[in-house]
Design an enzyme around this catalytic site. Structure first.
Site, PDB file in Angstrom:
ATOM      1  N   GLU A  64     -11.055  34.527  11.906  1.00  0.00           N
ATOM      2  CA  GLU A  64     -11.718  35.741  11.453  1.00  0.00           C
ATOM      3  C   GLU A  64     -12.168  36.560  12.657  1.00  0.00           C
ATOM      4  O   GLU A  64     -12.927  37.510  12.524  1.00  0.00           O
ATOM      5  CB  GLU A  64     -12.888  35.415  10.537  1.00  0.00           C
ATOM      6  CG  GLU A  64     -13.902  34.474  11.148  1.00  0.00           C
ATOM      7  CD  GLU A  64     -15.101  34.257  10.242  1.00  0.00           C
ATOM      8  OE1 GLU A  64     -15.818  35.228  10.010  1.00  0.00           O
ATOM      9  OE2 GLU A  64     -15.307  33.118   9.795  1.00  0.00           O
ATOM     10  N   CYS A  93     -14.501  31.397   7.169  1.00  0.00           N
ATOM     11  CA  CYS A  93     -14.310  30.038   7.726  1.00  0.00           C
ATOM     12  C   CYS A  93     -13.344  29.186   6.919  1.00  0.00           C
ATOM     13  O   CYS A  93     -13.174  27.999   7.214  1.00  0.00           O
ATOM     14  CB  CYS A  93     -15.651  29.318   7.812  1.00  0.00           C
ATOM     15  SG  CYS A  93     -16.825  30.188   8.824  1.00  0.00           S
ATOM     16  N   SER A 115     -26.772  33.432   2.317  1.00  0.00           N
ATOM     17  CA  SER A 115     -25.572  32.672   2.700  1.00  0.00           C
ATOM     18  C   SER A 115     -25.829  31.172   2.583  1.00  0.00           C
ATOM     19  O   SER A 115     -24.971  30.418   2.128  1.00  0.00           O
ATOM     20  CB  SER A 115     -25.097  33.052   4.111  1.00  0.00           C
ATOM     21  OG  SER A 115     -25.950  32.530   5.111  1.00  0.00           O
ATOM     22  N   HIS A 138     -18.138  21.962   6.326  1.00  0.00           N
ATOM     23  CA  HIS A 138     -18.114  23.121   7.218  1.00  0.00           C
ATOM     24  C   HIS A 138     -19.518  23.210   7.810  1.00  0.00           C
ATOM     25  O   HIS A 138     -20.504  23.147   7.061  1.00  0.00           O
ATOM     26  CB  HIS A 138     -17.769  24.395   6.439  1.00  0.00           C
ATOM     27  CG  HIS A 138     -18.129  25.642   7.194  1.00  0.00           C
ATOM     28  ND1 HIS A 138     -17.612  25.904   8.440  1.00  0.00           N
ATOM     29  CD2 HIS A 138     -18.976  26.665   6.912  1.00  0.00           C
ATOM     30  CE1 HIS A 138     -18.119  27.040   8.887  1.00  0.00           C
ATOM     31  NE2 HIS A 138     -18.955  27.524   7.972  1.00  0.00           N
ATOM     32  N   ASN A 184     -21.186  27.150  15.925  1.00  0.00           N
ATOM     33  CA  ASN A 184     -20.260  27.462  14.837  1.00  0.00           C
ATOM     34  C   ASN A 184     -18.925  27.915  15.426  1.00  0.00           C
ATOM     35  O   ASN A 184     -18.892  28.805  16.280  1.00  0.00           O
ATOM     36  CB  ASN A 184     -20.846  28.568  13.940  1.00  0.00           C
ATOM     37  CG  ASN A 184     -20.102  28.701  12.615  1.00  0.00           C
ATOM     38  OD1 ASN A 184     -19.094  28.012  12.378  1.00  0.00           O
ATOM     39  ND2 ASN A 184     -20.591  29.566  11.743  1.00  0.00           N
TER      40      ASN A 184
HETATM   41  P1  HMG Z   1     -34.084  32.027  10.611  1.00  0.00           P
HETATM   42  O1  HMG Z   1     -34.751  32.990   9.716  1.00  0.00           O
HETATM   43  O2  HMG Z   1     -34.103  32.289  12.070  1.00  0.00           O
HETATM   44  O3  HMG Z   1     -34.664  30.569  10.483  1.00  0.00           O
HETATM   45  O4  HMG Z   1     -32.580  31.922  10.094  1.00  0.00           O
HETATM   46  P2  HMG Z   1     -35.663  29.928   9.409  1.00  0.00           P
HETATM   47  O5  HMG Z   1     -36.994  30.548   9.527  1.00  0.00           O
HETATM   48  O6  HMG Z   1     -35.011  29.865   8.054  1.00  0.00           O
HETATM   49  O7  HMG Z   1     -35.754  28.469  10.051  1.00  0.00           O
HETATM   50  C1  HMG Z   1     -34.634  27.648  10.088  1.00  0.00           C
HETATM   51  C2  HMG Z   1     -35.095  26.212   9.880  1.00  0.00           C
HETATM   52  O8  HMG Z   1     -35.882  25.809  10.998  1.00  0.00           O
HETATM   53  C3  HMG Z   1     -36.008  26.028   8.648  1.00  0.00           C
HETATM   54  O9  HMG Z   1     -35.658  24.787   8.082  1.00  0.00           O
HETATM   55  C4  HMG Z   1     -37.408  25.952   9.265  1.00  0.00           C
HETATM   56  O10 HMG Z   1     -38.334  25.232   8.468  1.00  0.00           O
HETATM   57  C5  HMG Z   1     -37.081  25.201  10.544  1.00  0.00           C
HETATM   58  P3  HMG Z   1     -35.202  24.715   6.532  1.00  0.00           P
HETATM   59  O11 HMG Z   1     -36.355  25.117   5.726  1.00  0.00           O
HETATM   60  O12 HMG Z   1     -34.069  25.727   6.397  1.00  0.00           O
HETATM   61  O13 HMG Z   1     -34.749  23.320   6.357  1.00  0.00           O
HETATM   62  N1  HMG Z   1     -38.100  25.339  11.609  1.00  0.00           N
HETATM   63  C6  HMG Z   1     -38.511  24.292  12.365  1.00  0.00           C
HETATM   64  N2  HMG Z   1     -38.185  22.974  12.348  1.00  0.00           N
HETATM   65  C7  HMG Z   1     -38.791  22.152  13.262  1.00  0.00           C
HETATM   66  N3  HMG Z   1     -39.712  22.598  14.148  1.00  0.00           N
HETATM   67  C8  HMG Z   1     -40.069  23.882  14.202  1.00  0.00           C
HETATM   68  C9  HMG Z   1     -39.464  24.797  13.278  1.00  0.00           C
HETATM   69  N4  HMG Z   1     -39.588  26.145  13.044  1.00  0.00           N
HETATM   70  C10 HMG Z   1     -38.734  26.439  12.033  1.00  0.00           C
HETATM   71  N5  HMG Z   1     -40.980  24.299  15.100  1.00  0.00           N
HETATM   72  C11 HMG Z   1     -30.377  31.243   9.569  1.00  0.00           C
HETATM   73  C12 HMG Z   1     -31.753  30.798  10.034  1.00  0.00           C
HETATM   74  C13 HMG Z   1     -29.463  30.052   9.433  1.00  0.00           C
HETATM   75  C14 HMG Z   1     -30.481  31.949   8.210  1.00  0.00           C
HETATM   76  C15 HMG Z   1     -29.822  32.248  10.632  1.00  0.00           C
HETATM   77  O14 HMG Z   1     -29.628  31.576  11.844  1.00  0.00           O
HETATM   78  C16 HMG Z   1     -28.511  32.900  10.233  1.00  0.00           C
HETATM   79  O15 HMG Z   1     -28.503  33.924   9.550  1.00  0.00           O
HETATM   80  N6  HMG Z   1     -27.330  32.310  10.655  1.00  0.00           N
HETATM   81  C17 HMG Z   1     -26.023  32.841  10.320  1.00  0.00           C
HETATM   82  C18 HMG Z   1     -25.622  32.596   8.873  1.00  0.00           C
HETATM   83  C19 HMG Z   1     -25.305  31.148   8.555  1.00  0.00           C
HETATM   84  O16 HMG Z   1     -25.051  30.346   9.416  1.00  0.00           O
HETATM   85  N7  HMG Z   1     -25.287  30.817   7.241  1.00  0.00           N
HETATM   86  C20 HMG Z   1     -24.914  29.482   6.799  1.00  0.00           C
HETATM   87  C21 HMG Z   1     -24.227  29.448   5.454  1.00  0.00           C
HETATM   88  S1  HMG Z   1     -22.889  30.620   5.334  1.00  0.00           S
HETATM   89  C22 HMG Z   1     -21.535  29.862   6.172  1.00  0.00           C
HETATM   90  O17 HMG Z   1     -21.556  28.714   6.430  1.00  0.00           O
HETATM   91  C23 HMG Z   1     -20.387  30.740   6.548  1.00  0.00           C
HETATM   92  C24 HMG Z   1     -20.321  31.142   8.007  1.00  0.00           C
HETATM   93  O18 HMG Z   1     -19.876  30.078   8.802  1.00  0.00           O
HETATM   94  C25 HMG Z   1     -19.397  32.349   8.170  1.00  0.00           C
HETATM   95  C26 HMG Z   1     -17.968  32.227   7.688  1.00  0.00           C
HETATM   96  O19 HMG Z   1     -17.663  31.689   6.633  1.00  0.00           O
HETATM   97  O20 HMG Z   1     -17.130  32.822   8.363  1.00  0.00           O
HETATM   98  C27 HMG Z   1     -21.667  31.586   8.531  1.00  0.00           C
END
Ligand code: HMG
Length: 388
Positions: A79, A111, A201, A233, A275
């Site tokens: 992609e 992906c 997502s 994935h 990733n």
């Molecule tokens: P964010 O808002 O920065 O993070 O976004 P958050 O506030 O949701 O925190 C992440 C986790 O860290 C949470 O855990 C927090 O509690 C924890 P969870 O509740 O989710 O289990 N946390 C801590 N843990 C330990 N100690 C601490 C601490 N502070 C916080 N001190 C997000 C995170 C993944 C949304 C962002 O990085 C993002 O948008 N990433 C890109 C999208 C993505 O990866 N989506 C995944 C599913 S979609 C997919 O897989 C397809 C993809 O590969 C694309 C394709 O298909 O081509 C993305």
């Protein structure tokens, strides 16, 4: 006739960023990235690596002369391709010196591209049992500096040789898939960074897993008990665990412990790369096979593929007698160890480097990049590749 994965190659760029250092610079607690997201290191591609070179380097590791004569189809899942018209499969076909009577095509569905490629390859081998198909999953994941997605970037490629009577894993016929038009993650053609609704997502990744896993159970009458491990994935390594946790109570404690332990092993490589989009599920499979000591021939491995937008698929494979002899554990460990750490400011500089889009000529030295195959310049709007 058994059809499946005969060889697996993997390549990641030689530069990486430590996630603890990125956290410090971005003013967040390091545990958010290392535990909350589950990433230790992020592979950073220099300007001399693009999706073509990453894939060609991954495939160059595994193909011998006989394979190069037997391959009559190259399927390139990506992609983050380099051309809206010409497929990167054609570039890789040339760089590897494959015999010319071959089909070469690029596939896109976020992906999910490499999984679609594998399923198409199965059909091709069923009709042409003496041929082989090279399936590539190669990507550079970019969300942008200081964005929420930044900690989930990465770069790398996986090369899979699909054949009859495979040495590593037979891919079973049973498979369930699901498509729905959603906007969880996308990248318009004018943008070099992805747009994402992060929380949505995450939810959709899990919802699609539940749909395809539910359909798979119905189709096959199998349960989690039948699996030695399940690979996911992995956009970041916590993601698969979130999905796995939603179904773990379907089995007893012993199976739960096994699946959780094997899950950790299946995330080891991804935790240190980030990733890699289309190749991510297959990097996880490689991580499991090269790090688990529990697996034996005959074990069933579950595979969950997800590509935003979105398409999900659950399928399974059976490990073959002697599969461990086809792995390259030592070489991959050496590759991880030889990587060079860069600072956050070096990473930011590399991130902002752009390939010229105005037709100007530029050259880079292949000496700066230890990879066998590199991008060494642009001339007449064409990329110049170099094989050492
Ligand atoms: P964010 O808002 O920065 O993070 O976004 P958050 O506030 O949701 O925190 C992440 C986790 O860290 C949470 O855990 C927090 O509690 C924890 P969870 O509740 O989710 O289990 N946390 C801590 N843990 C330990 N100690 C601490 C601490 N502070 C916080 N001190 C997000 C995170 C993944 C949304 C962002 O990085 C993002 O948008 N990433 C890109 C999208 C993505 O990866 N989506 C995944 C599913 S979609 C997919 O897989 C397809 C993809 O590969 C694309 C394709 O298909 O081509 C993305």
């Amino acid at each position: 006739m058994k059809i499946g994965i005969d060889k697996i190659g993997f390549y990641a760029p030689h530069l990486y960023l430590d996630m603890n250092e990125l956290a410090k610079e971005r003013g967040v607690e390091p545990e958010k990235f290392t535990i909350g997201i589950g990433q230790e290191k992020m592979a950073v591609p220099p300007i001399t690596q693009d999706t073509v070179t990453l894939a060609a380097n991954a495939a160059a590791q595994i193909l011998d002369e006989a394979d190069k004569q037997d391959i009559d189809m190259v399927i390139f899942g990506t992609e983050s391709g380099i051309d809206h018209s010409k497929s990167a499969a054609v570039n890789v076909h040339q760089l590897l010196g494959l015999q010319p009577h071959a089909r070469a095509v690029e596939l896109k569905q976020a992906c999910y591209g490499a999984t679609a490629g594998i399923q198409m390859a199965r059909g091709h081998i069923a009709l042409n049992p003496n041929r082989k198909v090279l399936v590539l999953g190669s990507d550079i994941a970019r969300y942008g500096l200081k964005t929420p997605g930044e900690s989930t970037q990465g770069a790398g490629a996986v090369a899979l040789l699909i054949s009859a009577e495979p040495s590593i894993m037979e891919i079973e016929e049973e498979s369930t898939y699901y498509t729905d038009d959603i906007m969880d993650f996308w990248r318009p053609v004018y943008s070099d960074i992805a747009f994402v609704d992060g929380k949505y997502s995450n939810e959709q990744y899990i919802a699609f897993f539940q749909k395809v896993w539910g359909a798979y159970k119905e189709q096959t009458e199998r349960s989690l008990d039948d699996f030695a491990a399940i690979c996911f994935h992995l956009p970041y390594t916590k993601m698969g665990l979130k999905a796995l946790r939603t179904v773990l109570d379907e089995v007893g404690e012993e199976a739960q412990t096994r699946l959780k332990e094997q899950y950790q092993l299946s995330t080891q490589y991804n935790r240190n790369i980030g990733n890699i989009y289309t190749g991510s599920l297959y990097l996880s499979l490689l991580s499991l096979l090269e790090n688990s000591e529990q697996l034996t021939a005959g074990d069933k491995i579950g595979m969950y593929s997800y590509g935003s937008g979105a398409v999900g698929e659950f399928f399974s494979g059976i490990l073959q007698e002697g599969f461990e002899k086809q792995l390259h554990r030592t070489e991959h460990n050496a590759m991880f160890e030889k990587r060079q750490k860069i600072s956050v400011s070096e990473y930011e500089k590399i991130f902002e480097q752009q390939i010229p889009t105005d037709g100007s000529v530029i050259e880079w030295s292949a000496k700066e990049d230890p990879a066998e195959i590199c991008l060494t310049g642009i001339q007449n709007h064409q990329r110049i590749y170099h094989v050492k």
